[in-house]
Write a protein that holds these residues in place. Sequence first.
Motif, PDB file in Angstrom:
ATOM      1  N   LEU A  96       0.831  -1.199   0.000  1.00 23.86           N
ATOM      2  CA  LEU A  96       0.000   0.000   0.000  1.00 23.86           C
ATOM      3  C   LEU A  96       0.868   1.254   0.000  1.00 23.86           C
ATOM      4  O   LEU A  96       0.545   2.249  -0.671  1.00 23.86           O
ATOM      5  CB  LEU A  96      -0.922  -0.002   1.213  1.00 23.86           C
ATOM      6  CG  LEU A  96      -1.937  -1.144   1.285  1.00 23.86           C
ATOM      7  CD1 LEU A  96      -2.720  -1.081   2.592  1.00 23.86           C
ATOM      8  CD2 LEU A  96      -2.890  -1.116   0.097  1.00 23.86           C
ATOM      9  N   ALA A  97       1.957   1.214   0.745  1.00 23.32           N
ATOM     10  CA  ALA A  97       2.855   2.372   0.771  1.00 23.32           C
ATOM     11  C   ALA A  97       3.460   2.626  -0.607  1.00 23.32           C
ATOM     12  O   ALA A  97       3.603   3.784  -1.034  1.00 23.32           O
ATOM     13  CB  ALA A  97       3.952   2.150   1.807  1.00 23.32           C
ATOM     14  N   GLU A  98       3.806   1.562  -1.310  1.00 23.76           N
ATOM     15  CA  GLU A  98       4.326   1.725  -2.670  1.00 23.76           C
ATOM     16  C   GLU A  98       3.254   2.308  -3.592  1.00 23.76           C
ATOM     17  O   GLU A  98       3.532   3.186  -4.409  1.00 23.76           O
ATOM     18  CB  GLU A  98       4.803   0.375  -3.203  1.00 23.76           C
ATOM     19  CG  GLU A  98       6.018  -0.198  -2.487  1.00 23.76           C
ATOM     20  CD  GLU A  98       6.285  -1.640  -2.886  1.00 23.76           C
ATOM     21  OE1 GLU A  98       5.746  -2.083  -3.922  1.00 23.76           O
ATOM     22  OE2 GLU A  98       7.012  -2.336  -2.140  1.00 23.76           O
ATOM     23  N   CYS A  99       2.026   1.812  -3.447  1.00 19.07           N
ATOM     24  CA  CYS A  99       0.930   2.291  -4.298  1.00 19.07           C
ATOM     25  C   CYS A  99       0.589   3.751  -4.008  1.00 19.07           C
ATOM     26  O   CYS A  99      -0.007   4.429  -4.846  1.00 19.07           O
ATOM     27  CB  CYS A  99      -0.300   1.420  -4.109  1.00 19.07           C
ATOM     28  SG  CYS A  99      -0.140  -0.256  -4.773  1.00 19.07           S
ATOM     29  N   LEU A 100       0.976   4.228  -2.837  1.00 20.55           N
ATOM     30  CA  LEU A 100       0.739   5.623  -2.498  1.00 20.55           C
ATOM     31  C   LEU A 100       1.538   6.557  -3.403  1.00 20.55           C
ATOM     32  O   LEU A 100       1.229   7.746  -3.495  1.00 20.55           O
ATOM     33  CB  LEU A 100       1.104   5.858  -1.033  1.00 20.55           C
ATOM     34  CG  LEU A 100       0.521   7.070  -0.316  1.00 20.55           C
ATOM     35  CD1 LEU A 100      -1.000   7.071  -0.371  1.00 20.55           C
ATOM     36  CD2 LEU A 100       0.996   7.094   1.133  1.00 20.55           C
ATOM     37  N   ILE A 147      -5.435   5.049  -7.801  1.00 16.32           N
ATOM     38  CA  ILE A 147      -4.721   4.030  -7.039  1.00 16.32           C
ATOM     39  C   ILE A 147      -4.152   4.634  -5.762  1.00 16.32           C
ATOM     40  O   ILE A 147      -4.183   4.008  -4.694  1.00 16.32           O
ATOM     41  CB  ILE A 147      -3.617   3.399  -7.916  1.00 16.32           C
ATOM     42  CG1 ILE A 147      -4.275   2.582  -9.037  1.00 16.32           C
ATOM     43  CG2 ILE A 147      -2.679   2.536  -7.086  1.00 16.32           C
ATOM     44  CD1 ILE A 147      -3.311   1.990 -10.020  1.00 16.32           C
ATOM     45  N   ARG A 148      -3.672   5.870  -5.841  1.00 21.31           N
ATOM     46  CA  ARG A 148      -3.176   6.539  -4.628  1.00 21.31           C
ATOM     47  C   ARG A 148      -4.311   6.732  -3.625  1.00 21.31           C
ATOM     48  O   ARG A 148      -4.120   6.579  -2.417  1.00 21.31           O
ATOM     49  CB  ARG A 148      -2.546   7.892  -4.979  1.00 21.31           C
ATOM     50  CG  ARG A 148      -1.338   7.806  -5.889  1.00 21.31           C
ATOM     51  CD  ARG A 148      -0.462   9.033  -5.801  1.00 21.31           C
ATOM     52  NE  ARG A 148      -1.137  10.280  -6.102  1.00 21.31           N
ATOM     53  CZ  ARG A 148      -1.341  10.782  -7.318  1.00 21.31           C
ATOM     54  NH1 ARG A 148      -0.934  10.107  -8.384  1.00 21.31           N
ATOM     55  NH2 ARG A 148      -1.944  11.945  -7.490  1.00 21.31           N
ATOM     56  N   VAL A 149      -5.496   7.084  -4.130  1.00 23.29           N
ATOM     57  CA  VAL A 149      -6.647   7.242  -3.241  1.00 23.29           C
ATOM     58  C   VAL A 149      -6.937   5.936  -2.508  1.00 23.29           C
ATOM     59  O   VAL A 149      -7.130   5.913  -1.280  1.00 23.29           O
ATOM     60  CB  VAL A 149      -7.891   7.699  -4.036  1.00 23.29           C
ATOM     61  CG1 VAL A 149      -9.159   7.511  -3.221  1.00 23.29           C
ATOM     62  CG2 VAL A 149      -7.766   9.157  -4.446  1.00 23.29           C
ATOM     63  N   ALA A 153       1.559  11.958   5.505  1.00 23.91           N
ATOM     64  CA  ALA A 153       1.699  13.403   5.694  1.00 23.91           C
ATOM     65  C   ALA A 153       2.187  14.074   4.414  1.00 23.91           C
ATOM     66  O   ALA A 153       1.773  15.198   4.097  1.00 23.91           O
ATOM     67  CB  ALA A 153       2.653  13.685   6.848  1.00 23.91           C
ATOM     68  N   ALA A 154       3.027  13.390   3.663  1.00 23.02           N
ATOM     69  CA  ALA A 154       3.543  13.966   2.425  1.00 23.02           C
ATOM     70  C   ALA A 154       2.462  14.141   1.374  1.00 23.02           C
ATOM     71  O   ALA A 154       2.638  14.904   0.411  1.00 23.02           O
ATOM     72  CB  ALA A 154       4.675  13.092   1.872  1.00 23.02           C
ATOM     73  N   HIS A 155       1.344  13.462   1.535  1.00 21.47           N
ATOM     74  CA  HIS A 155       0.257  13.535   0.548  1.00 21.47           C
ATOM     75  C   HIS A 155      -0.927  14.367   1.032  1.00 21.47           C
ATOM     76  O   HIS A 155      -1.991  14.339   0.397  1.00 21.47           O
ATOM     77  CB  HIS A 155      -0.206  12.125   0.191  1.00 21.47           C
ATOM     78  CG  HIS A 155       0.739  11.399  -0.717  1.00 21.47           C
ATOM     79  ND1 HIS A 155       0.715  11.529  -2.090  1.00 21.47           N
ATOM     80  CD2 HIS A 155       1.762  10.551  -0.428  1.00 21.47           C
ATOM     81  CE1 HIS A 155       1.667  10.780  -2.623  1.00 21.47           C
ATOM     82  NE2 HIS A 155       2.319  10.174  -1.632  1.00 21.47           N
ATOM     83  N   LEU A 156      -0.757  15.114   2.106  1.00 17.02           N
ATOM     84  CA  LEU A 156      -1.860  15.937   2.595  1.00 17.02           C
ATOM     85  C   LEU A 156      -2.343  16.934   1.552  1.00 17.02           C
ATOM     86  O   LEU A 156      -3.521  17.270   1.494  1.00 17.02           O
ATOM     87  CB  LEU A 156      -1.433  16.684   3.864  1.00 17.02           C
ATOM     88  CG  LEU A 156      -1.433  15.874   5.155  1.00 17.02           C
ATOM     89  CD1 LEU A 156      -0.848  16.696   6.296  1.00 17.02           C
ATOM     90  CD2 LEU A 156      -2.842  15.409   5.503  1.00 17.02           C
ATOM     91  N   THR A 175     -13.573  12.524  -3.955  1.00 17.78           N
ATOM     92  CA  THR A 175     -12.558  12.512  -2.915  1.00 17.78           C
ATOM     93  C   THR A 175     -11.177  12.641  -3.545  1.00 17.78           C
ATOM     94  O   THR A 175     -10.981  12.358  -4.728  1.00 17.78           O
ATOM     95  CB  THR A 175     -12.611  11.214  -2.093  1.00 17.78           C
ATOM     96  OG1 THR A 175     -12.262  10.107  -2.937  1.00 17.78           O
ATOM     97  CG2 THR A 175     -13.994  10.989  -1.533  1.00 17.78           C
ATOM     98  N   THR A 176     -10.226  13.072  -2.737  1.00 22.47           N
ATOM     99  CA  THR A 176      -8.851  13.219  -3.210  1.00 22.47           C
ATOM    100  C   THR A 176      -7.914  12.376  -2.359  1.00 22.47           C
ATOM    101  O   THR A 176      -8.283  11.916  -1.265  1.00 22.47           O
ATOM    102  CB  THR A 176      -8.396  14.686  -3.139  1.00 22.47           C
ATOM    103  OG1 THR A 176      -8.272  15.063  -1.757  1.00 22.47           O
ATOM    104  CG2 THR A 176      -9.376  15.610  -3.844  1.00 22.47           C
ATOM    105  N   VAL A 177      -6.701  12.219  -2.851  1.00 20.83           N
ATOM    106  CA  VAL A 177      -5.691  11.505  -2.073  1.00 20.83           C
ATOM    107  C   VAL A 177      -5.482  12.207  -0.738  1.00 20.83           C
ATOM    108  O   VAL A 177      -5.371  11.577   0.318  1.00 20.83           O
ATOM    109  CB  VAL A 177      -4.364  11.434  -2.856  1.00 20.83           C
ATOM    110  CG1 VAL A 177      -3.324  10.647  -2.062  1.00 20.83           C
ATOM    111  CG2 VAL A 177      -4.569  10.811  -4.228  1.00 20.83           C
TER     112      VAL A 177
END
Length: 709
Positions: free
Chosen positions: A329-333, A340-342, A363-366, A382-384
């Motif tokens: 999941l972290a990789e897909c982020l 997929i990131r969502v 936090a990096a994707h806020l 919705t957003t990432v």
Amino acid sequence: MNGPGDSASVRNTSLPPGSLGTVPWAELSHNYGTAADVPALFEAIAGPDAEAAVDACDELTNSLYHQGGWVCSAATAALPFVYALAGDPRVVPRVELVDLAGSLALTARVAQPRHVDEGWPEAWRRERSAGLSLLTDADPRMRRAAVDLLADGDGRDEANLPYVLERARRDEDIPTRLHAVRALGSVAVPDTPGAGDVRVLLGDLIAHAGPAGQLSAIHALSGLDRRAPARHLGLMLDILTTPGIGAELEPGWAECDVDRIARQIVGTSYQLLARERDQPSEPAPAAVEFVVRLARSSADADVRHAALTQAGALLSRWRSPTPVLLPVLAECLEDPEPGIRVSAAYLLAAVGRAAAPYADRLAAHLGDTGPDGGAGDGQGGTTVGDHALWGLTRLGDSRCLPGLVERLYARRGTFAAHGSYGRGDVYPWSLPGFHEVLTPLRAYAAVLLPGIRAAMRHAWEAGDRAAGRAFAQLLEAWEEDALPALPELVDLLTDPRSGRAAVLAIGAVGAGAADAGPALRRYAADATEPAQRRLAAWALWRVSGEAGDAIEALYLLGPALEDEDVFHDTIRRLGDLGPFAGAHANRLRLLAEDTSTAASDSWTRIESARALWSVTGVVEPSLSVLEEAVLPLGEGRYLPLMLRAVRSLARIGAATPATRAALRAARAYDGRLAYFGGWRAFTEDEAIREAIREASDGLPARATPTDGR
């Protein structure tokens, strides 16, 4: 004007003149009462207006089937007319009519006999030849529907196998042929000569057919051998990770367009891999590998997104795959596809504390505004960043705090003012309500309350009572820490749409909210319902602590306890009064021990057992009632009331050996202890396991039936 039995306006010659009038429809019933309206629906289906025919078929389906569960008497009488119209190529919704017959037949096969009209089995047998004739219909859609009719209606039946096998071998339409191939897994009876013929055909397809034929054959073979999909895992992965595979597979799944094909095939494949055992005590290794390898592959984006959907199904069912899937999941982020990131951010958030090592990535994707776009099972809009924000709140990470309330409140279309509940995967990607996001952040109440109070005032001025209720529910959960928002809660008391939620919140705040006493008295004086006055009296006692207010609350709550349909919340409030309510102990005992109507899953019994102990300080019969509710936890079964029961046991501080054993088994159980689906599967599991831990750690060495509070 033509009547129900007059066919003058009907262009379908399959219905003889007056045939509908030979059935006493008014004496039969369907989901909405008398079936007197059925003849007119059949006439419209057979009539010249195509749009009216489709609408009438929809209405007929809703009346006869709705959501299934039973087969009504009208369905039995309607079956010959359904087949008659389905067999006429001039009828527009003929495929839908066959689907209706199949749905009813499947219901009859799986429902308890008392829920099936007694005439249905004979009607189904009588119309068998009509169903078989549809297998050679000129329209391939009808042939596919007829295959499903046999598979759903009769299941494994050697008498039907030759007909389905014929379609699977020789149908000139490829989609129909592969549709029949997949149905073989539902029709063939294992360990029979016919099953041997099926195995030969499927083995040949797996060895020599194209991707669509191979996947269809593997899916079908699972009906004869549950381990077959796991043996062919490599082949399935090779097919699904081929670039552009969706377009190549689409012809094999004729009823599924190219935008949904990956979700359909990946989902079905996962389900077949996951059910390798009858009653699994752990996830099937092949199912875990399937999800991990697909999600990490260079497959098309829709295939990878479908893999994450199944990762959600896997994680919401089992706990042990979490360490394996979190790195995926972290990789897909970091995937270039925002959908997929969502999904990755959603699942990291849902998992909760276990995702703490990936807090920095969230936090990096806020600020990631990549949209879900409604892909897969997503919630469009919705957003990432929305999901990453929720993830940090689940972890209690302070990086979520700046502007949190304002952001949640501004995005009401994403974080609603209400909660959504669904069983299984009904709402797999829906986000919590804004109050549900804030509830776990009680430790930051002092930081968040200024923003909450400002938002409450804005909602009040705007007449947004839904938001007001949601904020009140949040403040109720924060109890005494919500005291600074007391003025805003008092405002909510003056509106009937938010008053009850405000009363509950003020009562939860407790003694510090004594200044709300006059407002609570006004609320009670203006109340139009006895339940409102009872609740206000309870809250007034909670904030004042005065014996006089306790007596007033008892005066209102006590008589309600005698009602035949007493609400369990009334019992809970009475129990809060403790020894003050001692005069009602006998009634509480009767309610706790009453198994005549609601059995062991009754909220009434649980609340009565808890209240009885609170009032008397005597362990039995409360302990026995609570134990009855808790024991199924040891078998991996969960109902929401079990959380209340476990917490009540912890409060009583006593347990029998059977209860202890059930709690130990529940702690060791790998499955999620949850009733609802989506993110609630995780939060319910967390809550009940925490309650079990606290109860187990606080229990004495053995139950002591005379222990007091």
